[in-house]
Write a protein that holds these residues in place. Structure first.
Motif, PDB file in Angstrom:
ATOM      1  N   SER A 189     -63.874  -3.103  -5.706  1.00  0.00           N
ATOM      2  CA  SER A 189     -64.725  -2.643  -6.805  1.00  0.00           C
ATOM      3  C   SER A 189     -63.907  -1.947  -7.896  1.00  0.00           C
ATOM      4  N   THR A 201     -62.310  -4.660 -10.015  1.00  0.00           N
ATOM      5  CA  THR A 201     -63.324  -5.248 -10.888  1.00  0.00           C
ATOM      6  C   THR A 201     -63.635  -4.312 -12.047  1.00  0.00           C
ATOM      7  N   LEU A 208     -70.839  -2.233  -8.645  1.00  0.00           N
ATOM      8  CA  LEU A 208     -69.919  -3.365  -8.614  1.00  0.00           C
ATOM      9  C   LEU A 208     -69.819  -3.941  -7.212  1.00  0.00           C
TER      10      LEU A 208
END
Length: 139
Positions: A14, A17, A103
């Motif tokens: 996450s 990202t 996310l």
């Protein structure tokens, strides 16, 4: 009503990202969710945290606390921010957590925050805290 904290936990996935998302896009997405919480009247507080590499860790495992540059060793031990909600039930807190724009790979821990009324009211420190909370408009 009861207070619940939604604790946002990141993972390596996450975080990777998140680094790819433009700041303006992230602010827009989170802003819409925050606005929804505000309009529903359940938001008490919400904060994100600075990069864990900028923090320190105070370790109490020995006789004297030891301070080292942060963070903990693994991303899964860190949290990136929180929401504090005042909702009717655990189920409502969980429903808000399900709606949070998180996310992939992230996690959200939902925990109730006990109120001061749940502690022994004859304890001198609880009495002092209650007075402070009343003085500062928290009660």
């Amino acid at each position: 009503m009861a207070k619940y904290m939604l604790i946002m936990r990141n993972t390596d996935e996450s975080l990777a990202t998140m680094m790819k998302i433009p700041l303006e896009e992230m602010l827009e997405t989170m802003g819409r969710f925050n606005d929804e919480l505000i309009r529903a009247g359940v938001l008490v507080a919400a904060e994100g945290l600075e990069d864990p590499a900028q923090g320190v860790v105070v370790d109490y495992s020995g006789e004297t606390p030891v301070v080292t540059d942060g963070p903990y060793g693994e991303t899964k031990e860190l949290f990136g921010g929180f929401y504090l909600l005042d909702v009717a039930s655990k189920e409502e807190a969980v429903e808000w957590a399900r709606r949070m724009p998180a996310l992939p790979g992230s996690r959200c821990e939902v925990r109730r925050v006990p109120g001061i009324d749940e502690f022994p009211q004859d304890n001198e420190f609880i009495v002092r805290e209650r007075e402070w909370r009343e003085r500062t408009g928290q009660l």
